[in-house]
Design an enzyme around this catalytic site. Sequence first.
Site, short mmCIF file in Angstrom:
data_model
loop_
_atom_site.label_atom_id
_atom_site.label_comp_id
_atom_site.label_asym_id
_atom_site.label_seq_id
_atom_site.Cartn_x
_atom_site.Cartn_y
_atom_site.Cartn_z
N ASP A 74 -6.50 1.06 1.07
CA ASP A 74 -6.53 1.15 2.52
C ASP A 74 -7.93 0.77 2.99
O ASP A 74 -8.73 0.22 2.21
CB ASP A 74 -6.14 2.56 2.99
CG ASP A 74 -7.14 3.62 2.53
OD1 ASP A 74 -8.10 3.28 1.79
OD2 ASP A 74 -6.97 4.79 2.92
N LYS A 85 0.83 -1.20 0.00
CA LYS A 85 0.00 0.00 0.00
C LYS A 85 0.87 1.26 0.00
O LYS A 85 0.63 2.18 -0.79
CB LYS A 85 -0.92 0.01 1.22
CG LYS A 85 -1.84 1.21 1.30
CD LYS A 85 -2.70 1.20 2.55
CE LYS A 85 -1.88 1.49 3.78
NZ LYS A 85 -2.69 1.59 5.00
#
Length: 242
Positions: free
Chosen positions: A157, A139
């Site tokens: 997320d 991420k």
Amino acid sequence: MPARQSPNNPKTAIRKPKKLSREEIEEVFRRFSAANPEPKGELEYTNAFTLLVAVVLSAQATDVGVNKATRDLFAVADTPEKMAALGVEGVSRYIRTIGLFNGKAKNVVALSELLIERHGGEVPTTREELEALPGVGRKTANVVLNIFFGQPTIAVDTHLFRVGNRTGLAPGANPLKVELALMKAVPGWAMLHAHHWLILHGRYVCKARVPECWRCLIADICRHEPKTPAPVAKGGGLAPPR
């Protein structure tokens, strides 16, 4: 009685929304683009290195909280060399207000040292090289590649995971599956900004506890049911926006 949905119990029945059609997905991003043609992230940074550090620090923390801490930190350490020179204790003093600051300080110093050792002090431009740095996962790497290097990546997320599943845009059982589904679903012209449109939508409209469907740009397309009605103020009329 049907099983009650629980994200912590894989045995409970979870009703997946029907995936949006290609035409519906195109319209979703057309509306996001019309409303916000040039979306921006909310973390403050001055170069690729400070962006990388800010994103590492943002894990399990708010962007607002990270910005408050990094303004003073980046004023004295905006390069890997300066950050490494501060040391773990020095970095910790600046980021004490951020959750898990001790571990994050260690990662920030360690990744700074590796950037100097392996990359001449420069932030690498590939996901593989970024993920090899302490504290940097998929991420974080995707955020840096997208925001600073303009690569069409999507960092999933909690907000993107929720929006992808709740709306029917890209249902998936875990963040990686949602990411891969989004990479296939998002129109090419929208890839660069898709990450920002979706995270802002999840943060401010499609909220976790009570989605604000009454002011959602894509409520008529979204698969989430039932839609949340607009709040009513005491004495009648719509409550003021929150």
